[in-house]
Motif scaffolding. Structure first.
Motif, mmCIF file in Angstrom:
data_model
loop_
_atom_site.group_PDB
_atom_site.id
_atom_site.type_symbol
_atom_site.label_atom_id
_atom_site.label_comp_id
_atom_site.label_asym_id
_atom_site.label_seq_id
_atom_site.Cartn_x
_atom_site.Cartn_y
_atom_site.Cartn_z
ATOM 1 N N ASN A 50 -10.542 -3.713 -3.217
ATOM 2 C CA ASN A 50 -10.222 -2.534 -2.410
ATOM 3 C C ASN A 50 -11.270 -2.095 -1.284
ATOM 4 N N LEU A 83 -1.561 -1.570 2.079
ATOM 5 C CA LEU A 83 -2.726 -0.965 1.344
ATOM 6 C C LEU A 83 -3.245 0.123 1.839
ATOM 7 N N TRP A 84 -3.566 -0.007 3.147
ATOM 8 C CA TRP A 84 -4.145 1.208 4.002
ATOM 9 C C TRP A 84 -3.542 2.336 3.967
ATOM 10 N N ARG A 86 -1.239 3.207 1.751
ATOM 11 C CA ARG A 86 -0.747 3.481 0.465
ATOM 12 C C ARG A 86 0.844 3.379 0.195
ATOM 13 N N TYR A 88 3.115 1.889 -1.450
ATOM 14 C CA TYR A 88 3.236 0.976 -2.569
ATOM 15 C C TYR A 88 4.629 0.121 -2.560
ATOM 16 N N THR A 114 -3.466 -3.898 -8.084
ATOM 17 C CA THR A 114 -2.722 -2.853 -7.437
ATOM 18 C C THR A 114 -2.111 -2.027 -8.422
ATOM 19 N N ARG A 117 -4.373 0.175 -10.414
ATOM 20 C CA ARG A 117 -4.590 1.361 -9.523
ATOM 21 C C ARG A 117 -3.665 2.640 -9.524
ATOM 22 N N ALA A 118 -2.338 2.201 -9.349
ATOM 23 C CA ALA A 118 -1.269 3.031 -9.387
ATOM 24 C C ALA A 118 -1.163 3.803 -10.474
#
Length: 194
Positions: A50, A83-84, A86, A88, A114, A117-118
């Protein structure tokens, strides 16, 4: 030459050490240009950890000739862009691509990270969430997402189709006594005056 071929078992890979070794290899590369495999693995590792700032700087440093000659580099960066933002659903869609033997394990670890993190985000931000929305965050089919929530100790209400996450246990910093606070403050002032 550093680990261009990955171990068969994700558990045995020290991704932090691999990242440091690849960074060193990039620095020591002939003519300042490393191989596409080094760039691909390093970019994927930055995404795994990340570390979006280093990922963006690496992307800017990768020579255009490497970018155009390696479609996988573009695929990895597409994951980074999602990712930047977000995004998903976009992240999981981009991760479905075919990866080379050199990056497959990193990308699988990225998918798992990921999802973690979610899950953490949902547990901190929601008191309850629609199961379908949770499945989108997790990039899983609905039944698997519900099962993952139940395995976390969260509750699922089948009548409302809502998941109630458990709030993460927060660890409070130990309170300092007034004498300790004075000592810490004195150390700061002494440091600033030196």
């Amino acid at each position: 030459m550093v680990y261009l071929k990955m171990a068969k078992d994700n558990q045995n890979v020290d991704y932090k050490k691999l990242q440091a070794d690849l960074e060193q290899q990039e620095l020591e590369s002939a003519g300042g240009v490393a191989s596409a495999q080094v760039y691909n693995q390093l970019l994927a590792l930055y995404l795994l950890h990340n570390d979006m700032c280093n990922a963006k700087f690496l992307w800017k440093r990768i020579p255009q000739t490497v970018k155009s000659a390696s479609p996988e580099t573009l695929q990895i960066w597409a994951v980074g862009q999602k990712l930047w933002l977000r995004d998903y659903p976009g992240i999981y869609e981009a991760l479905k691509k075919e990866w080379s033997e050199n990056t497959t394990q990193i990308m699988e670890a990225l998918k798992a990270a990921t999802r973690e993190r979610a899950k953490t985000l949902v547990s901190k931000a929601y008191s309850s969430i629609d199961a379908e929305d949770f499945a989108v965050f997790m990039g899983m089919p609905l039944t698997e997402a519900i099962q993952a929530a139940i395995q976390e100790g969260w509750t699922y209400d089948s009548s409302t189709k809502y998941i109630k996450p458990k709030k993460p246990v927060s660890v409070k910093d130990p309170e300092l006594l007034s004498e300790q606070q004075m000592s810490v403050l004195t150390d700061y002032v002494s440091f600033l005056e030196a």
